[in-house]
Design an enzyme around this catalytic site. Structure first.
Site, mmCIF file in Angstrom:
data_model
loop_
_atom_site.group_PDB
_atom_site.id
_atom_site.type_symbol
_atom_site.label_atom_id
_atom_site.label_comp_id
_atom_site.label_asym_id
_atom_site.label_seq_id
_atom_site.Cartn_x
_atom_site.Cartn_y
_atom_site.Cartn_z
ATOM 1 N N GLY A 10 0.683 -1.244 0.033
ATOM 2 C CA GLY A 10 -0.201 -0.139 -0.077
ATOM 3 C C GLY A 10 0.729 1.200 0.125
ATOM 4 O O GLY A 10 0.457 2.269 0.441
ATOM 5 N N GLY A 11 1.992 1.232 -0.568
ATOM 6 C CA GLY A 11 2.943 2.344 -0.524
ATOM 7 C C GLY A 11 2.830 3.622 -1.435
ATOM 8 O O GLY A 11 3.427 4.401 -1.225
ATOM 9 N N ILE A 15 -0.873 7.413 3.800
ATOM 10 C CA ILE A 15 0.437 7.074 4.940
ATOM 11 C C ILE A 15 1.284 6.298 4.417
ATOM 12 O O ILE A 15 2.247 6.546 4.803
ATOM 13 C CB ILE A 15 -0.398 6.494 6.183
ATOM 14 N N ARG A 35 1.420 -3.944 -7.247
ATOM 15 C CA ARG A 35 0.239 -4.818 -7.806
ATOM 16 C C ARG A 35 -0.072 -4.472 -9.154
ATOM 17 O O ARG A 35 0.110 -3.340 -9.506
ATOM 18 C CB ARG A 35 -1.083 -4.510 -6.815
ATOM 19 N N LYS A 44 -0.112 6.770 -9.419
ATOM 20 C CA LYS A 44 0.517 5.777 -8.536
ATOM 21 C C LYS A 44 1.618 5.091 -9.239
ATOM 22 O O LYS A 44 2.605 4.869 -8.586
ATOM 23 C CB LYS A 44 -0.603 4.716 -8.191
ATOM 24 N N LYS A 136 -10.829 -4.989 11.510
ATOM 25 C CA LYS A 136 -9.221 -4.672 12.098
ATOM 26 C C LYS A 136 -9.024 -5.643 12.940
ATOM 27 O O LYS A 136 -8.000 -6.315 13.136
ATOM 28 C CB LYS A 136 -9.018 -3.268 12.389
ATOM 29 N N HIS A 268 -17.194 8.372 13.737
ATOM 30 C CA HIS A 268 -16.086 8.478 14.039
ATOM 31 C C HIS A 268 -15.743 9.613 14.873
ATOM 32 O O HIS A 268 -15.175 9.627 15.950
ATOM 33 C CB HIS A 268 -15.070 8.208 13.181
#
Length: 312
Positions: A10-11, A15, A35, A44, A136, A268
């Site tokens: 997920g680079g 974050i 990917r 990306k 999670k 949230h």
């Protein structure tokens, strides 16, 4: 600190790209998962190429190809996953990563995609936002059942989402004339600079003090109230805002008629600003909990006064 081999999954994300940068800057051999679908997104893909120019290695693998994931994780000592929690289906992709790590058998530390509120404390969260925390916890259980060495990171509120707009619903820019204060505005919140989140994350990967523990990012000068955040902006900008306090009942009423994504955000915010879920407990070493700024006092973390300067 020694030299580790670190894989970031997920680079190219919000974050994730910062964690890649921090890993490179700290001298680690940094690998970034590429990917197949990334090649269809020019921004990306260009970001991945920029990582390569900085010395990172691009590793091709797919969540739909178990063997490719196993090959990828066999290259490294540490795996950090930063897939977005905005889409619940992405969080459960980590189960495939857990299976690959389990089979490879060489990973010394896995940091799953959390970086927000501690899901272990959110079992009574409002729907539909609760789903994120529940998923999670599913990932956590898989990690622990597989006896994978890990660290969970609770990074609280990213400045880009919560600070620049003074935590208002809507645009990410500061309000010009009016601001809504949640409740009386005196509940303590934890705000973080995103680059600091990445720095603390990378510093933990070889630290036995954080092994199989939850690390909370709670630097003392960034534990402030909503009202203090607003006042900080007013002093910097020289602009006094018209303040309106919003009761918890009226705030929750905002959910009515909103789509699921907006309901998640409102839920949230309710837990953060009305219940104080980020600060209404003590960090307890007996429960395998540690605090980042105490472990790494050498980190000169960004205070929110300085974070806000870019918005002037």
């Amino acid at each position: 600190m020694g030299r580790c081999r670190v894989l970031v999954v997920g680079g190219t994300g919000y974050i994730g790209k910062r964690i890649v940068k921090a890993s490179i800057e700290h001298g680690h051999d940094t690998y970034v998962l590429k990917r197949p679908e990334t090649g269809l997104d020019i921004e990306k893909f260009q970001l991945l190429l920029s990582f390569k120019k900085q010395g990172a290695h691009l590793v091709e693998a797919s969540f739909s190809d178990h063997e490719s994931l196993v090959r990828a994780v066999k290259l490294v000592d540490v795996v950090i996953c930063t897939v977005s929690g905005a889409h619940s289906r992405s969080l459960l992709l980590q189960l495939k990563l857990v299976e690959a790590i389990k089979e490879a058998g060489n990973v010394k530390r896995f940091i799953p995609s959390e970086f927000g509120m501690d899901p272990a404390r959110m079992g009574d969260a409002l729907e539909p936002g609760r789903e994120t925390f529940d998923l999670k916890m599913v990932v956590r259980k898989a990690i622990e059942d597989a006896n994978i060495p890990h660290t969970y990171i609770s990074a609280n509120c990213f400045g880009g989402y919560f600070v620049g707009n003074l935590s208002q619903l809507g645009p990410l820019t500061p309000p010009s004339d009016k601001v809504t204060i949640y409740g009386d505005g005196n509940v303590k919140v934890v705000y973080m600079d995103e680059d600091d989140v990445a720095t603390y994350t990378i510093m933990t990967i070889e630290d036995d003090r954080t092994l199989n523990k939850t690390m909370y990012l709670r630097p003392p000068e960034n534990v402030i109230t909503h009202r203090q955040l607003v006042e900080t902006w007013e002093k910097l900008s020289g602009n006094q805002l018209q303040k309106t306090e919003l009761s918890s009942q009226d705030f929750l009423a905002l959910m009515e008629g909103k789509d699921v994504a907006e309901q998640v955000v409102i839920g949230h915010l309710y837990h953060i600003y009305y219940e104080g879920c980020l600060t209404n407990f003590d960090i307890d070493a007996a429960q395998d909990q540690v605090e980042a700024s105490s472990l790494y006092p050498e980190v000169e973390y960004i205070r929110m006064k300085d974070y806000l300067m870019i918005y002037l």
